[in-house]
Design an enzyme around this catalytic site. Structure first.
Site, PDB file in Angstrom:
ATOM      1  N   ASP A 107       7.122   1.427  -6.456  1.00  0.00           N
ATOM      2  CA  ASP A 107       7.713   2.308  -7.440  1.00  0.00           C
ATOM      3  C   ASP A 107       9.244   2.172  -7.410  1.00  0.00           C
ATOM      4  O   ASP A 107       9.752   1.086  -7.652  1.00  0.00           O
ATOM      5  CB  ASP A 107       7.232   3.744  -7.158  1.00  0.00           C
ATOM      6  CG  ASP A 107       7.556   4.740  -8.257  1.00  0.00           C
ATOM      7  OD1 ASP A 107       6.742   4.851  -9.198  1.00  0.00           O
ATOM      8  OD2 ASP A 107       8.597   5.404  -8.181  1.00  0.00           O
ATOM      9  N   HIS A 272      -1.962   4.686  -8.206  1.00  0.00           N
ATOM     10  CA  HIS A 272      -0.575   4.221  -8.097  1.00  0.00           C
ATOM     11  C   HIS A 272      -0.094   4.152  -6.651  1.00  0.00           C
ATOM     12  O   HIS A 272       0.679   3.270  -6.288  1.00  0.00           O
ATOM     13  CB  HIS A 272       0.324   5.169  -8.896  1.00  0.00           C
ATOM     14  CG  HIS A 272       1.772   4.846  -8.863  1.00  0.00           C
ATOM     15  ND1 HIS A 272       2.295   3.659  -9.357  1.00  0.00           N
ATOM     16  CD2 HIS A 272       2.848   5.560  -8.402  1.00  0.00           C
ATOM     17  CE1 HIS A 272       3.611   3.661  -9.202  1.00  0.00           C
ATOM     18  NE2 HIS A 272       3.973   4.793  -8.627  1.00  0.00           N
TER      19      HIS A 272
END
Length: 292
Positions: A107, A272
């Protein structure tokens, strides 16, 4: 005391004037630096780091502005540029005696690592990116209804004042929203770890917003300069992404390959937060990458 990665030593390491990072380090062997994402701290790597420390020197910092690292006031939109944050990471590795190291990011950590790898190819030997696109491309694909999933990108790109006020009014709901909707296996982030993430984020709203604001401004400018010059990542790169199927709407592998000629791209069947939901897959990918 906040949870720590077992058997890791914790230090504060100065990486720039007035900026020290909270760092967990363990192991021996070739160095691997692990950079966390949003809305997390270095603890997101707890499973991966412990496994890698068997045969690598593993360095896990809280990024500038996150966790227990320093959170300098943003000056002219530059303090949280990914170039500045990438320079932190090179200085951190060198403080431990490593001029050359493998770098893995998730991320926001991908964006920091991407810039460090572009700016410092002599230092970054290998680069692993977990479930995000480079900054310039991220904005390019956020069009139409696709942009709904990235609403926070647009919110935190606004001028100083409004985003901080809105997020601060309900910080746990805001940050917790992403921990909930981006996770396929809620058990991967147990209650005590979730509380660490929420507390750390609640206490870092101005710097987190500054990080995101930079990504809509100076970081885009830096990427555009490199794209125009034809600059690419010179080291072996692995990019892992969630398997969204036809829903994705863009070709993530093609986007990464334009920046990384020596690329392996894989789809992973998890949410994620890959390092917590599929740590064995991430350890495997890192070990395969550093052998290239």
């Amino acid at each position: 005391m906040s949870p720590r990665i077992p058997n890791f030593e914790y230090q504060r390491v100065t990486v720039a004037d007035g900026v020290a990072l909270n760092v967990a380090v363990a192991g021996s062997g070739s160095p691997v630096v692990l950079l966390h994402g949003f809305p997390q701290t270095h603890l997101m790597w707890r499973h991966v780091a412990a496994e890698l420390a068997a045969d690598h020197t593993v360095i896990c910092p809280d990024l500038r502005g996150y966790g227990d690292s320093d959170k300098p006031v943003d000056i002219h939109g530059q303090t949280y540029s990914k170039r500045t944050m990438g320079n932190d990471i090179v200085a951190l590795a060198q403080a431990f005696g490593h001029d050359r190291f493998a770098l893995a990011g998730h991320d926001r950590g991908v964006l920091v690592g991407f810039r460090a790898a572009l700016d410092h190819p002599e230092n970054v030997s290998h680069f692993l990116a977990l479930d995000v696109l480079p900054t310039l491309d991220m904005w390019d694909v956020m069009s139409g209804s696709t942009g709904v999933v990235g609403f926070h990108l647009f919110l935190m790109a606004q001028p100083v004042g409004l985003p901080e006020q809105l997020i601060g009014a309900s910080a746990d709901a805001f940050f917790g929203h992403f921990l909930d909707i981006w996770t396929r296996d809620p058990a991967a982030i147990p209650a005590e770890i979730r509380e660490v993430y929420l507390t750390a984020s609640r206490n870092a709203i101005p710097s987190i917003v500054a990080d995101y604001r930079a990504s809509a401004n100076v970081d885009v400018e830096h990427d555009r300069v490199d794209r125009a010059a034809g600059n690419t990542l010179r080291m072996p790169v692995t990019a892992l992404a969630q398997d969204w199927g036809a829903e994705l709407g863009f070709d993530a592998e093609a986007i990464w390959r334009a920046w990384a000629p020596d690329l392996r791209h894989e789809l992973i069947g998890c949410g994620h937060f890959m390092a917590e939901e599929a740590p064995a897959e991430i350890v495997r990918a890192i070990r395969e990458l550093v052998k290239r």
